[in-house]
Design a protein around this motif. Sequence first.
Motif, short mmCIF file in Angstrom:
data_model
loop_
_atom_site.label_atom_id
_atom_site.label_comp_id
_atom_site.label_asym_id
_atom_site.label_seq_id
_atom_site.Cartn_x
_atom_site.Cartn_y
_atom_site.Cartn_z
N ARG A 156 0.91 -1.17 -0.14
CA ARG A 156 0.13 -0.05 -0.04
C ARG A 156 0.91 1.17 -0.27
O ARG A 156 0.67 2.10 -0.76
CB ARG A 156 -1.05 0.18 1.17
N ILE A 157 2.00 1.31 0.83
CA ILE A 157 2.78 2.39 0.89
C ILE A 157 3.57 2.81 -0.50
O ILE A 157 3.47 3.57 -1.10
CB ILE A 157 3.75 2.34 1.97
N ARG A 158 3.98 1.26 -0.95
CA ARG A 158 4.48 1.70 -2.38
C ARG A 158 3.65 2.06 -3.52
O ARG A 158 4.00 3.04 -4.37
CB ARG A 158 5.13 0.14 -2.95
N ILE A 159 2.23 1.85 -3.37
CA ILE A 159 1.20 2.26 -4.48
C ILE A 159 1.19 3.62 -4.14
O ILE A 159 1.06 4.34 -5.30
CB ILE A 159 0.05 1.43 -4.23
N LYS A 160 0.87 4.29 -2.91
CA LYS A 160 0.67 5.53 -2.65
C LYS A 160 2.01 6.41 -3.16
O LYS A 160 1.82 7.41 -3.73
CB LYS A 160 0.47 5.67 -1.08
N GLU A 161 3.26 6.02 -3.11
CA GLU A 161 4.40 6.55 -3.51
C GLU A 161 4.25 6.77 -5.05
O GLU A 161 5.05 7.76 -5.61
CB GLU A 161 5.64 5.89 -3.04
N GLU A 162 3.96 5.67 -5.76
CA GLU A 162 4.03 5.63 -7.19
C GLU A 162 3.05 6.48 -7.61
O GLU A 162 3.11 6.95 -8.55
CB GLU A 162 3.70 4.13 -7.78
N LYS A 163 1.75 6.76 -7.06
CA LYS A 163 0.57 7.67 -7.48
C LYS A 163 1.11 9.09 -7.47
O LYS A 163 0.48 9.84 -7.96
CB LYS A 163 -0.67 7.26 -6.71
N GLN A 164 1.87 9.27 -6.42
CA GLN A 164 2.39 10.63 -6.20
C GLN A 164 2.96 11.32 -7.45
O GLN A 164 3.83 10.60 -8.35
CB GLN A 164 3.47 11.08 -5.26
N PRO A 165 2.49 12.59 -7.99
CA PRO A 165 3.30 13.03 -9.10
C PRO A 165 4.55 13.48 -9.01
O PRO A 165 5.09 13.72 -8.07
CB PRO A 165 2.40 14.44 -9.39
N VAL A 166 5.35 12.82 -10.15
CA VAL A 166 6.94 13.09 -10.17
C VAL A 166 7.02 14.37 -10.68
O VAL A 166 6.22 14.82 -11.56
CB VAL A 166 7.52 12.24 -10.75
N GLU A 167 7.75 15.52 -10.08
CA GLU A 167 8.12 16.51 -10.54
C GLU A 167 8.83 16.51 -11.96
O GLU A 167 9.80 15.66 -12.14
CB GLU A 167 9.38 17.37 -9.51
N ALA A 168 8.39 17.34 -12.52
CA ALA A 168 8.66 17.28 -14.10
C ALA A 168 10.13 18.06 -14.19
O ALA A 168 10.60 18.82 -13.42
CB ALA A 168 8.04 18.34 -15.18
N ALA A 169 11.12 17.35 -15.20
CA ALA A 169 12.64 17.63 -15.07
C ALA A 169 12.33 19.09 -15.73
O ALA A 169 11.62 19.53 -16.50
CB ALA A 169 13.29 17.00 -15.93
N ALA A 170 13.29 19.98 -15.22
CA ALA A 170 13.47 21.41 -15.81
C ALA A 170 13.39 21.24 -17.51
O ALA A 170 14.26 20.52 -17.97
CB ALA A 170 14.52 22.08 -15.38
N ALA A 171 12.73 22.21 -17.94
CA ALA A 171 12.60 22.16 -19.50
C ALA A 171 13.94 22.79 -20.03
O ALA A 171 14.57 23.88 -19.36
CB ALA A 171 11.34 22.87 -19.96
N PRO A 172 14.54 22.30 -21.10
CA PRO A 172 15.76 22.81 -21.34
C PRO A 172 15.50 24.24 -22.32
O PRO A 172 14.34 24.62 -22.36
CB PRO A 172 16.23 22.05 -22.77
N PRO A 173 16.52 25.04 -21.97
CA PRO A 173 16.24 26.40 -22.38
C PRO A 173 15.93 26.51 -23.95
O PRO A 173 16.44 25.83 -24.70
CB PRO A 173 17.68 27.35 -21.98
N PRO A 174 15.34 27.60 -24.30
CA PRO A 174 15.29 27.71 -25.85
C PRO A 174 16.34 27.73 -26.77
O PRO A 174 17.58 28.04 -25.93
CB PRO A 174 14.35 28.90 -26.12
N ALA A 175 16.33 27.55 -27.84
CA ALA A 175 17.45 27.47 -28.87
C ALA A 175 18.35 28.81 -28.89
O ALA A 175 19.51 28.95 -28.85
CB ALA A 175 17.17 26.86 -29.93
N ASP A 176 17.49 29.97 -28.93
CA ASP A 176 18.24 31.34 -28.97
C ASP A 176 18.81 31.63 -27.73
O ASP A 176 19.98 31.91 -27.77
CB ASP A 176 17.17 32.35 -29.14
N VAL A 177 18.45 30.94 -26.48
CA VAL A 177 19.19 31.26 -25.08
C VAL A 177 20.35 30.48 -25.20
O VAL A 177 21.53 30.94 -24.81
CB VAL A 177 18.42 30.98 -23.99
N LEU A 178 20.36 29.17 -25.53
CA LEU A 178 21.58 28.34 -25.79
C LEU A 178 22.74 29.06 -26.88
O LEU A 178 23.90 29.05 -26.29
CB LEU A 178 21.14 26.65 -26.55
N LEU A 179 22.26 29.36 -27.96
CA LEU A 179 23.13 30.23 -29.03
C LEU A 179 23.70 31.37 -28.43
O LEU A 179 24.81 31.43 -28.44
CB LEU A 179 22.33 30.61 -29.92
#
Length: 142
Positions: A108-131
């Motif tokens: 039950r504990i594992r199921i509850k942990e799996e259902k919790q939303p995982v924080e989305a990884a930070a989106a990569p910066p736009p191409a113009d910012v990288l350039l």
Amino acid sequence: MAVVSEFRSFIAKGNVIDLAVGIIIGGAFTGIVNSLVNDIITPIVGAIIGGIDFSDYFVPLSSTVTAPTLAAAKEQGAVFAYGSFITVIINFLILAWIIFWMVKVVNRIRIKEEKQPVEAAAAPPPADVLLLTEIRDLLKTR
């Protein structure tokens, strides 16, 4: 020498190490479970069923056995100790029931942990910012 390196490779695998840790923890956990069954649960079950103790139930296999307790009877000769077997089966069933509930709670504990939303990884910066970052870094090196 190849056998030694092969053995090291086998021992270093994660599954073997996990198994060894599991056996060690299981051995340590055995004392806790035995105490729980023998000191807490068995007396409660004994009180519920009227204090019946099966451990001294036996059938003498020779005419020389006249003792009333199993320990004394074993000293006198051969006995068929079916009461000890019944006690072991009851202890097993109690232990299996406890482990069933422990696994159920952990699942039950594992199921509850799996259902919790995982924080989305930070989106990569736009191409113009990288350039622009690359251009800035190149200008710093000059």
